[in-house]
Scaffold this active site. Structure first.
Site, short mmCIF file in Angstrom:
data_model
loop_
_atom_site.label_atom_id
_atom_site.label_comp_id
_atom_site.label_asym_id
_atom_site.label_seq_id
_atom_site.Cartn_x
_atom_site.Cartn_y
_atom_site.Cartn_z
N GLU A 64 47.83 34.88 32.65
CA GLU A 64 47.54 34.18 33.90
C GLU A 64 46.38 34.92 34.57
O GLU A 64 46.57 36.00 35.13
CB GLU A 64 48.78 34.16 34.80
N CYS A 73 44.62 34.13 43.37
CA CYS A 73 43.87 33.73 42.17
C CYS A 73 43.47 32.27 42.19
O CYS A 73 42.51 31.88 41.51
CB CYS A 73 44.67 34.05 40.91
N GLU A 106 34.32 36.28 40.49
CA GLU A 106 35.38 35.77 41.35
C GLU A 106 35.46 36.65 42.60
O GLU A 106 35.49 37.87 42.51
CB GLU A 106 36.72 35.80 40.60
#
Length: 457
Positions: free
Chosen positions: A209, A243, A333
């Site tokens: 993940e 996330c 990110e």
């Protein structure tokens, strides 16, 4: 810490067959739920100590989601565990065909720091309901939560069934050097690649993940004020350390000014004129991440926010404008309370931006035009997403959650957690009262029969 001995203990416990007993699994899940209820205030306190996470966010995004997963697993464990009968093939007539779900065995779960309770306990529930043993490695960046997890788990489980191993990346490396039956990792893409490489050494199956630059598209038909409110919530909950948070906005150029004004209003509505004194805004997890995020602001065109306080690990909810794909903030990110706003005029502009990145974990579209939403959904690959809101796909335990490509491998949540931690074993039970000889050698004269028969399959 003797990691091989811990693994050996888990393997020995699994071999007793106790975890395969469905009643035992359910009993453990019930005890787990009761212990979490008992320690609810301790969980809230631990997360407040970790990075000033507001109690409301702890309950909403950590504890309540765990209870939802536990309640479903307790209710459905018997149903999920039953063999599933499937339609048999005519080629095997007479037969009955089944799928049996069996546990992999001894599993390793490596959890992150940003949702240190929920993202640790969720995979544990999957491992338990499927009948595995598990070793949990929580993040060393949230030591209070890690210590509490160790306490709760030691109260509920036999150490051979579920155990917690605390430590830094050296401990993680020692754990990854062992041969596990399954590895579940939540974290960054670079570390995910390390985990994948270690798992490949033993051909160990994995769930990864991960993350990515999740886009938020706003077309000219969107309800701008509503979109701004929902984006501010999704982006700045947990101080942007989520996330699946919107990583950047792509807004139609005709709506940019209206959107910026609306974002300004909604940030003030949520966190007040000075978010630093708001009890509802979290802090950055540590100095390293604070420095990384602060550097992204260097030279940036700040529309709102931009204030920082290193001593308090505070970065204000920040909106950036006049952003290009070459800017530092678009190279990785963000994982923090910084939201760049870019514009588009055509679908080709959107495609040019999205295809410059790897497939994201999530994507969000704000539009009242069905054709635009359908175009976006068909044109781009992403782990999961929402039309006209943010984050909420994570809440529905009937939806599998996971990434695609660089944003992840595999999925979980609800029933999918059971299937993720189970091997689906196919079994054909063949009848003995009939044995059609056409398949056996010699084959002379049988080819035409076979061809005629296969037309009916």
């Amino acid at each position: 810490m003797n990691i091989p001995k811990i693994l050996e203990r888990q393997q020995a416990f699994f071999k007793t067959g106790q975890t395969k007993d469905i009643a035992y699994r359910k009993e453990c899940l019930v005890r787990f739920r009761e212990s979490i209820k008992k320690h609810e205030q301790h969980i809230i306190d631990a997360l407040t100590a970790g990075f000033k996470k507001p109690p409301f966010e702890t309950v909403a995004t950590e504890i309540s989601i765990v209870h939802q997963e536990l309640n479903l697993a307790i209710k459905e464990v018997y149903k999920w565990s039953q063999p599933k009968k499937v339609k048999a093939s005519l080629l095997n007539f007479p037969s009955s065909d089944y799928i049996y779900y069996e546990p992999y065995g001894t599993t390793l779960i490596i959890a992150p720091w940003n949702y240190p309770f929920q993202l640790a306990v969720g995979p544990i529930i999957g491992a338990i309901v499927a009948g595995n043993t598990a070793v949990l490695k929580p993040s060393e960046l949230t030591p209070k939560t890690s210590e509490l997890l160790a306490k709760i788990i030691s109260e509920v489980f036999d150490p051979g069934h579920i155990t917690v191993v605390q430590g830094d990346k050296e401990i993680a490396q020692q754990l990854l050097a062992q041969r596990w039956d399954y590895i579940f990792f939540t974290g960054s893409v670079p570390v995910g690649k390390i985990v994948y490489k270690a798992a490949a050494e033993h051909l160990t199956p994995v769930t990864l993940e991960l993350g990515g630059k999740s886009p938020c598209i706003i077309d000219e038909t969107a309800k701008i004020q509503q979109a701004a409110r929902r984006i501010v919530w999704g982006k700045f909950v947990n101080a942007g350390q989520t996330c699946i948070a919107p990583d950047y906005i792509l807004v139609h150029s005709s709506k940019k000014k209206e959107l910026l004004t609306a974002l300004d209003i909604e940030i003030t509505r949520a966190y007040g004129a000075d978010p630093k004194v708001s009890p509802d805004f979290a802090r950055i997890i540590n100095e390293k991440n604070f420095e990384r995020l602060s550097e992204l602001l260097d030279g940036a065109s700040v529309f709102k926010g931009g204030n920082t306080d290193k001593a308090d690990l505070y970065i204000a909810p920040t909106i950036l404008e006049n952003v290009t794909l070459q800017d530092a903030v678009m190279q990785e990110e963000i994982f923090g309370p910084i939201l760049p706003v870019l514009t588009f005029d055509s679908k080709q502009d959107i495609e040019n931006v999205l295809t410059s990145f790897e497939k994201p974990l999530s994507a969000y579209v704000f539009s009242r035009k069905r054709s635009f939403k359908n175009w976006f959904n068909n044109a781009f690959s992403y782990g999961g997403g929402v039309m006209n809101d943010t984050l909420i796909h994570f809440i529905n335990d009937r939806l599998p959650f996971g990434g695609v490509g660089h944003s992840g491998v595999g999925s979980y949540h609800g029933a999918q957690s059971f299937y993720t931690f189970s091997h689906a074993k196919s079994v054909v039970k063949r009848g003995t009262w009939l044995d059609v000889p056409v398949r056996y050698a010699p084959y002379k004269g049988k080819l035409s029969i076979l061809k005629r028969f296969t037309k009916w399959l």
